[in-house]
Design an enzyme around this catalytic site. Structure first.
Site, short mmCIF file in Angstrom:
data_model
loop_
_atom_site.label_atom_id
_atom_site.label_comp_id
_atom_site.label_asym_id
_atom_site.label_seq_id
_atom_site.Cartn_x
_atom_site.Cartn_y
_atom_site.Cartn_z
N LYS A 1 0.86 -1.19 0.00
CA LYS A 1 0.00 0.00 0.00
C LYS A 1 0.89 1.24 0.00
CE LYS A 1 -4.41 0.76 2.24
NZ LYS A 1 -5.17 0.57 3.47
O1 G3P Z 1 -7.47 1.43 5.33
C1 G3P Z 1 -8.02 2.57 4.77
C2 G3P Z 1 -9.38 2.96 5.27
O2 G3P Z 1 -10.28 1.89 5.12
C3 G3P Z 1 -9.43 3.61 6.62
O3 G3P Z 1 -10.73 3.87 7.06
O4 G3P Z 1 -12.24 4.49 8.88
O5 G3P Z 1 -9.85 5.20 9.03
O6 G3P Z 1 -11.40 6.28 7.41
P1 G3P Z 1 -11.06 5.02 8.15
#
Ligand code: G3P
Length: 219
Positions: free
Chosen positions: A84
């Site tokens: 990533k």
């Molecule tokens: O891993 C990336 C993403 O899914 C993170 O989500 O909830 O931290 O905005 P969030």
């Protein structure tokens, strides 16, 4: 649509894998930090739990050289790792180079259609478009999903649009309606996908009727 679990917790992966519908796992530095274990050991354990799926593990370097160095190291840990890399000019340059080397990249922190275009042009395997964080600031995160899916289709890019930062089951439904390739979600949201009160009521009624009539499957 592929369903990925978004977590750094090995136990959550273990539980979700038992359902037989998990196609992969995504992590990020915050999720790994929350889980409280070492990065490599966590990623390797998750990789072994989803041998037929991909596991996204993120670099923390910010220059092209640092990203390349970290990405090559992380990719060497297991064959199902996708590295990533954040959507920055350095991230895009590194992605171009890594895809030439055969290392798969999940380009993360994508919020706009132009960023999605650059990720596709660099050869990213997955384009992680965050929806929840955009909704959080009173905007429409799913608009970028719609644009990114159309962009990939219009030009025949091989990249898959990954809906990230999912907060609730309706995000999954919207992702499905828009033809996104992948949705990654926290364990709690994946659990919610199963739930419907009429299923519970209906099952209880079937069982009550069956038992009242004294029926058996095995005579
Ligand atoms: O891993 C990336 C993403 O899914 C993170 O989500 O909830 O931290 O905005 P969030």
């Amino acid at each position: 649509m592929k369903l990925f679990l978004d977590t750094g917790k090995v136990e959550e992966v273990r539980r979700a894998v038992e359902w037989g519908i998990v196609d992969g796992v995504t992590t990020n530095p915050s999720l790994i930090a929350q889980a409280g274990r070492g990065f490599k050991e966590t990623v390797l354990e998750i990789c072994s739990l989803v041998p037929h799926g991909t596991v996204s593990a993120e670099v923390v370097g910010t220059s092209v050289d640092e990203i390349l160095r970290e990405a090559r190291e992380i990719a060497s840990w297991a064959p199902n790792i996708v590295v990533k890399i954040p959507m920055t000019p350095a991230g895009v340059a590194a992605t171009r180079q890594l895809t030439r080397e055969g290392i798969r990249v999940n380009m993360t922190l994508v919020f706009s259609p132009t960023q999605a275009l650059l990720a596709a042009k660099a050869g990213a395997t997955y384009i992680s478009v965050f929806v929840g964080r955009v909704d959080d600031v009173s905007s429409e995160g799913m608009r970028t999903i719609e644009d990114a899916v159309r962009m990939v289709q219009n030009y025949g890019f091989t990249s898959e649009v990954l809906v990230a930062s999912i907060r609730h089951p309706m995000h999954v439904v919207e992702a499905m309606r828009l033809g996104a390739h992948i949705a990654t979600m926290p364990f709690k949201v994946m659990e919610q996908l199963f739930q419907h009160p009429l299923t519970d009521i209906g099952l209880q009624r079937f069982l009550d009727d069956w038992h009242k009539a004294g029926l058996k499957i095995f005579e």
